[in-house]
Design an enzyme around this catalytic site. Structure first.
Site, PDB file in Angstrom:
ATOM      1  NE  ARG A  78     -38.255 -21.620  19.768  1.00 37.81           N
ATOM      2  CZ  ARG A  78     -37.315 -21.638  20.719  1.00 37.81           C
ATOM      3  NH1 ARG A  78     -36.083 -21.300  20.443  1.00 37.81           N
ATOM      4  NH2 ARG A  78     -37.632 -22.001  21.936  1.00 37.81           N
ATOM      5  NE  ARG A 147     -31.204 -20.115  19.723  1.00 33.94           N
ATOM      6  CZ  ARG A 147     -31.690 -20.394  20.931  1.00 33.94           C
ATOM      7  NH1 ARG A 147     -32.867 -19.943  21.291  1.00 33.94           N
ATOM      8  NH2 ARG A 147     -31.005 -21.114  21.795  1.00 33.94           N
ATOM      9  CE  LYS A 211     -30.665 -18.036  25.258  1.00 32.10           C
ATOM     10  NZ  LYS A 211     -31.867 -18.643  25.812  1.00 32.10           N
ATOM     11  CE  LYS A 213     -32.797 -15.601  22.762  1.00 34.46           C
ATOM     12  NZ  LYS A 213     -33.665 -15.609  23.950  1.00 34.46           N
ATOM     13  CB  CYS A 430     -42.132 -18.585  29.216  1.00 38.36           C
ATOM     14  SG  CYS A 430     -42.070 -19.462  30.791  1.00 38.36           S
ATOM     15  CB  CYS A 436     -40.252 -25.575  29.624  1.00 36.05           C
ATOM     16  SG  CYS A 436     -38.567 -24.958  29.804  1.00 36.05           S
ATOM     17  CB  CYS A 475     -36.902 -21.262  34.994  1.00 36.47           C
ATOM     18  SG  CYS A 475     -36.084 -21.011  33.407  1.00 36.47           S
ATOM     19  CB  CYS A 479     -38.482 -17.865  27.318  1.00 40.01           C
ATOM     20  SG  CYS A 479     -37.214 -19.131  27.374  1.00 40.01           S
TER      21      CYS A 479
HETATM   22  S1  SF4 Z   1     -38.394 -19.038  30.873  1.00 41.11           S
HETATM   23 FE1  SF4 Z   1     -37.663 -20.926  31.738  1.00 41.11          FE
HETATM   24  S2  SF4 Z   1     -39.519 -22.088  32.152  1.00 41.11           S
HETATM   25 FE2  SF4 Z   1     -40.071 -20.493  30.727  1.00 41.11          FE
HETATM   26  S3  SF4 Z   1     -39.906 -21.468  28.726  1.00 41.11           S
HETATM   27 FE3  SF4 Z   1     -37.992 -20.369  29.144  1.00 41.11          FE
HETATM   28  S4  SF4 Z   1     -36.685 -21.947  29.994  1.00 41.11           S
HETATM   29 FE4  SF4 Z   1     -38.770 -22.723  30.152  1.00 41.11          FE
END
Ligand code: SF4
Ligand SMILES: Cc1cc2nc3c(=O)[nH]c(=O)nc-3n(C[C@H](O)[C@H](O)[C@H](O)COP(=O)(O)OP(=O)(O)OC[C@H]3O[C@@H](n4cnc5c(N)ncnc54)[C@H](O)[C@@H]3O)c2cc1C
Lengths: 565, 227
Positions: A78, A147, A211, A213, A430, A436, A475, A479
């Site tokens: 990143r 971040r 983290k 932000k 995401c 991931c 998940c 993100c």
């Molecule tokens: S939201 Fe969950 S599945 Fe999506 S990138 Fe972030 S950690 Fe991975």
């Protein structure tokens, strides 16, 4: 010092950080180990502070196991880009690195950073050095530190954009880890540091509990979703001049299924500070979190929990105490949109900016859309353009006087103008599968298809133009900031999603769980009657998120603590 | 008559495969490591008669006619003497058996594996097992050459050359040297490199170096299975 810490009580990571000798760990040895494409387990934690995540291709995991091969490890890199602005040279370099060492695509993240995916271990160092050649770095792009600092993206939309962007850079610089480890490990540079000075004056040996932000918004636009940030600044413009910033604290998206002590939370506005006070305010808030954040349970370690555990009044008191003065009362502000506003816009400086839609934030070439090639051509031929990554994973070709040239190139490749539904325009996904490690389900690879199917329904009700914010993540980590969407979809297992409704377009309201563990068909069947109702009964200018609350499909989530999965 | 016709044909000669398992570890099983031979002949893709059969046609629970052809020499030294194992491709097979055996019998003699293949990501045969042996101490050292992973090709002999000082010391200290795999190219190159190493590190003429290697052979400390 070491023997005063009772490690047994702390999260395992606390000791790893502490013992890492300011983020060195055994990364150098790990990189040289020829037997594995992975790095040592503890190093996978330390590498995050260097902007590097170890992942593996989950699609072929089983097959490789059968072949007695380790998983196909590769790394996500990143690249930090405070405020999201890249020069043409920087864009070209990232474009090249993506082809040479990564999977041939560039991911624009929801935090205005670049991501390279699929870089294998023996190319890591060369890739980081290539990034460094473009005067970019990956320090603190991940890890328990501040971040990438976000800022309102579109320079054509505000006279104070430049000042806000500058501030993003200053905040970033102030809160960047000071350890020379990065330069030693990746750039082969031996930095001379005086042993007398504290190596990490802000962070110390164990860095933050989790983290952190920061983002800066310029009303009426909330493209950075300021209330999702641990620390947010809302620029207050008065008479065309920057008066200062409202301060928001305690936002955060991540939560965990089956753990009601975790929840998404919106930041609270706690006051106003002048531009000259921002750096100090930010640093003090980071320090409060460093001292009081939960270091036992990482799932409860974000600033939002520190605040909910101790109370907002406590937090303000603590902050005022450390500052030696009180923040002024918050000023008035109004947000109207958290999405991007596509198309050309002429800025106050007379220069032109074009906000483009980038599906899933993925800059790649497909048979129908050679997006990567098109942008590369722009970067190669339009030397005064800037490339700005937006908080919605999109791209602005900005601040150019060569509007015609840009338009011609993009038209040639079929990139712009583009006709998009109001839903697709407002979508975020995401990365999720296949790389991931936390993903329970698909997101980026799947959302475009799903939107296509939803569009068919929307068309039936003449709602194709209706702007509706839809966000999908693999998940509940969040993100893609799904908890703020009007339609949020969070993966539960392969092919199954929880459906959340009722966020708004301003990014000021959390959505709420509407239905659990739906298949695709169930998602469509669930949405269809609501769209039918919406088409028939929506009030003038009423947005979908407001509508579902008024019609009592769900009730609004008042506070993160009340959020349920 | 089909029967008579078949009698006219030469019987298919048997194919040999190194055993890549140790009875101590796998009991009544026998593992082999087969590389499928594949080539194009007059525009048609052909596969090796036996390796193609094993890799493509054979299914679980099928029966195959086999016999054991013993190689009395190519074995682990009786006591835990140091071993240097050099191989490329399926040449790794007997070494897997060696380490299975050492693990099953709890012997941690000094050991060093030189292995070459094309690509790290797909051709590192038994990767997770070598990782395990390294971790547990049954394998002491490993040197890998993946020829296609970089622009300039790198093979096992280059790894040997790079480690020549240590390698020669091991040899002088009584290590057993094993070489297994391709006869035409790899074995020739490796042996050439070994001679260079002996001559350079031992300060010998090439004649003396040859004698040195020959002596190892006679003492059954330089053992080969090449094909
Ligand atoms: S939201 Fe969950 S599945 Fe999506 S990138 Fe972030 S950690 Fe991975
Ligand atoms: C002691 C010993 C140990 C061995 N151990 C192993 C082992 O552990 N693993 C392993 O995989 N093998 C091993 N082998 C080799 C194995 O015995 C076989 O030789 C191999 O599997 C090829 O047999 P095949 O029937 O598949 O190929 P065949 O059908 O017999 O073909 C044999 C060769 O002919 C060549 N050929 C034939 N026609 C053409 C053509 N028109 N153009 C180009 N090339 C052609 C092919 O390239 C091929 O190499 C070992 C051999 C020996 C002697």
């Amino acid at each position: 010092m070491n023997n005063q810490i009772d490690w047994s009580k702390l999260s395992k990571l606390e000791k790893i950080k502490h013992d890492s000798n300011y983020l060195r760990g055994t990364l150098t040895e790990s990189l040289e180990d020829p037997v594995t494409g992975a790095i040592a387990e503890d190093d996978t934690q330390i590498s995050k502070f260097h902007g590097i995540y170890q992942q593996h291709d989950r699609d072929i995991e089983k097959e490789r196991k059968r072949q007695k091969l380790e998983p196909a490890f590769s790394f996500l890199i990143r690249v930090r880009l405070p405020g999201g602005i890249a020069t043409p040279d920087q864009w070209l370099q990232m474009d090249k690195l993506a082809d040479k060492y990564a999977n041939g695509t560039l991911k624009l993240t929801t935090r205005q950073a670049f991501q390279l995916h699929g870089v294998i271990k023996r190319n890591l160092k060369t890739t980081i050095q290539g990034i460094n050649e473009a005067l970019l770095d990956t320090i603190a792009a991940c890890g328990d530190v501040n971040r990438n600092v976000m800022s309102h993206a579109n320079p054509a939309e505000s006279v104070i954009h430049e000042q806000v962007y500058q501030l993003a850079g200053e905040l970033s610089a102030r809160l960047t880890p000071q350890t020379p480890a990065y330069h030693e490990i990746w750039l082969n540079k031996q930095l001379v540091v005086s042993t007398k000075e504290e190596i990490e004056p802000v962070y110390g040996r164990r860095y933050l509990p989790r983290k952190f932000k920061i983002g800066i918004a310029i009303p009426p636009y909330n493209d950075i979703d300021v209330f999702s940030q641990d620390l947010g600044f809302i620029a207050i413009e008065e008479n065309g001049r920057l008066a200062g910033y409202n301060v928001t604290v305690g936002g955060g998206m991540g939560s965990t299924f089956g753990n009601p002590d975790t929840y998404p939370r919106l930041g609270d506005v706690i006051g106003f500070c002048r531009p000259g006070q921002v750096l100090e305010v930010a640093e003090k808030i980071v320090l409060i979190q460093k001292d009081y954040g939960n270091r036992q349970d990482r799932k409860r370690a974000r600033l939002k929990y520190t605040i909910d555990t101790n109370g907002l009044e406590w937090f303000k008191y603590e902050l005022n105490n450390r500052l030696g003065y009180e923040l002024s009362p918050a000023r008035k502000f109004k947000f109207i949109r958290n999405g991007d506003r596509y198309g050309w816009k002429q800025g106050p400086n007379g220069k032109w900016s074009l906000n483009l839609f980038v599906e899933g934030g993925r800059v790649k070439d497909t048979e129908t859309l050679p997006l990567k090639t098109a942008i590369r051509e722009v970067a190669g031929k339009v030397d005064d353009a800037r490339f700005i990554l937006t908080g919605n994973q999109n791209l602005i070709i900005a601040n150019t006087q060569q509007k015609e040239k840009v338009a011609r190139i993009l038209k040639k490749h079929g990139v712009w103008p583009a006709s998009l539904s109001g839903l697709r325009k407002n979508s975020i996904a995401c990365v999720a599968l296949n790389t991931c490690g936390l993903a329970f389900a698909e997101a980026e690879r799947y959302l475009p298809d799903l939107i296509g199917k939803i569009e068919t329904i929307l068309k039936e009700y003449d709602l194709l133009k209706e702007e509706i914010v839809i966000r999908m993540t693999g998940c509940p980590n969040g993100c893609g900031r799904p908890y703020l969407a009007e339609i949020g979809l969070i993966g539960k297992s392969i092919g199954h999603y929880n459906l959340y409704l009722g966020g708004n377009k301003q990014g000021t309201r959390l959505n709420a769980l509407y239905r659990e563990t739906l298949t695709e068909q169930e998602i469509l069947d669930t949405l269809k009657p609501i769209f039918a109702d919406f088409a028939l009964n929506k009030a003038k200018n009423e947005s979908f998120g407001d509508f579902v609350i008024r019609r009592q499909y769900i009730s609004a989530t008042e506070h993160g603590r009340d959020f349920r999965h | 008559m089909p029967g008579e016709f078949i009698e006219l044909l030469r019987p298919l000669p048997p194919r040999l495969y190194s055993i890549s398992s140790s009875q101590e570890a796998v009991g009544e099983e026998v593992h082999i490591t087969v590389s499928k031979v594949q080539y194009t002949n007059k525009g048609r893709v052909r596969v090796g008669a036996c390796s193609g059969y094993l890799a493509e046609t054979l299914e679980a629970d099928d029966e195959v006619l086999v016999y054991i052809e013993k190689n009395k020499n190519f074995r682990l030294p009786p006591n835990g003497d140091p071993i240097i194992m050099i191989g490329a491709g399926t040449g790794i097979a007997p070494y897997r058996a060696f380490l299975q055996h050492r693990e099953a019998t709890g012997h941690k003699g000094k050991s060093w594996l030189f292995f070459g293949e094309r690509r790290f990501s797909s051709d590192f045969l038994y990767q997770v097992e070598w990782q395990k042996y390294l971790k547990k101490g049954f394998l002491g050292k490993i040197d890998l050459a993946f020829s296609r992973d970089q622009e300039t090709k790198s093979y096992v002999q280059h790894r040997l050359s790079r480690q020549q000082e240590k390698l020669f010391k091991w040899m002088n200290d009584g290590a057993y040297l094993y070489l297994c795999g391709d006869k035409k190219k790899m074995a020739v190159d490796v042996e050439k490199t070994l001679l260079e190493i002996i001559s350079k590190q031992g300060g010998m003429t090439s004649e003396k170096a040859k004698e040195y290697l020959h002596r190892l052979k006679k003492e059954k400390r330089y053992l080969t299975e090449v094909y």
